[in-house]
Design an enzyme around this catalytic site. Structure first.
Site, mmCIF file in Angstrom:
data_model
loop_
_atom_site.group_PDB
_atom_site.id
_atom_site.type_symbol
_atom_site.label_atom_id
_atom_site.label_comp_id
_atom_site.label_asym_id
_atom_site.label_seq_id
_atom_site.Cartn_x
_atom_site.Cartn_y
_atom_site.Cartn_z
ATOM 1 N N CYS A 112 0.870 -1.182 0.000
ATOM 2 C CA CYS A 112 0.000 0.000 0.000
ATOM 3 C C CYS A 112 0.908 1.234 0.000
ATOM 4 C CB CYS A 112 -0.990 -0.014 1.169
ATOM 5 S SG CYS A 112 -0.278 0.192 2.815
ATOM 6 N N ARG A 165 -3.362 -0.863 5.340
ATOM 7 C CA ARG A 165 -3.865 -1.940 4.497
ATOM 8 C C ARG A 165 -2.893 -3.101 4.317
ATOM 9 N NH1 ARG A 165 -5.381 1.830 -0.426
ATOM 10 N NH2 ARG A 165 -3.495 2.807 0.374
ATOM 11 N N ASP A 191 -8.468 3.321 1.421
ATOM 12 C CA ASP A 191 -7.584 3.705 2.518
ATOM 13 C C ASP A 191 -8.472 4.009 3.727
ATOM 14 O OD1 ASP A 191 -5.774 4.819 4.310
ATOM 15 O OD2 ASP A 191 -4.714 5.939 2.752
#
Length: 171
Positions: free
Chosen positions: A21, A27, A137
């Site tokens: 990420c 994440r 996100d």
């Protein structure tokens, strides 16, 4: 879509996966922790090498975001990794690189050499409920954002492992 790894998975040559990420604090460490948990549940730890990274160097050395850790813990998953930046050598070290969103994918592609054997895919190509969409996100989405991301990554990780399992060679 069925995924086929570029080789057979054995204990001698574990299959290596890097989840990527932006900052490697929300994440990708969550995906790493979930996938590690699922691999362990099936007793397949010796067949996989699992890591995560960020395309940016914003949080290098930091633990995963505290809300990510808290949500994961509530689901029985530990997030133990420390943030690191994705580097060119990762194309040589990993068999599969999974980008969390299209921006991360584009940033990884800028580094990619044509000679790499690593496969680069979107994480949600394994999500039966959001095929090839971005993993959002969660950073500004409050607790619900983190819970949603956990659910997305759990579904995607389960399907990823289901698709990889037939390629494991049990000696």
């Amino acid at each position: 879509m069925n995924f086929h790894p570029n080789r057979t998975i054995t204990r001698e040559e574990p299959y290596s996966i890097c989840f990527v990420c932006l900052g490697n604090i929300c994440r990708s460490p969550t995906a790493e922790g979930i996938f590690q948990h699922k691999v362990k549940e099936r007793g397949l730890e010796s067949y996989f090498y699992i890591d995560s990274a960020g395309t940016g160097a914003y949080h290098v050395g930091e633990k995963a975001n505290s809300t990510s850790r808290s949500v994961a813990k509530s689901h029985g998953v530990s997030l133990l990794s420390r943030a690191r930046q994705f580097i060119l050598d990762d194309f040589l070290e990993f068999d599969l690189i999974l980008a969390m969103d299209s921006s991360n994918y584009a940033n990884i592609m800028k580094l990619k050499s044509s000679t790499t054997a690593a496969q680069l895919k979107m994480m949600r190509m394994f999500d039966p409920q959001g095929y090839n969409e971005d993993v959002p996100d969660p950073y500004y989405g409050g607790i619900n954002g983190f819970e949603d991301v956990f659910s997305i990554l759990e579904r995607s990780s389960e399907e990823l492992l289901n698709q990889l399992s037939p390629h494991i060679f049990n000696e």
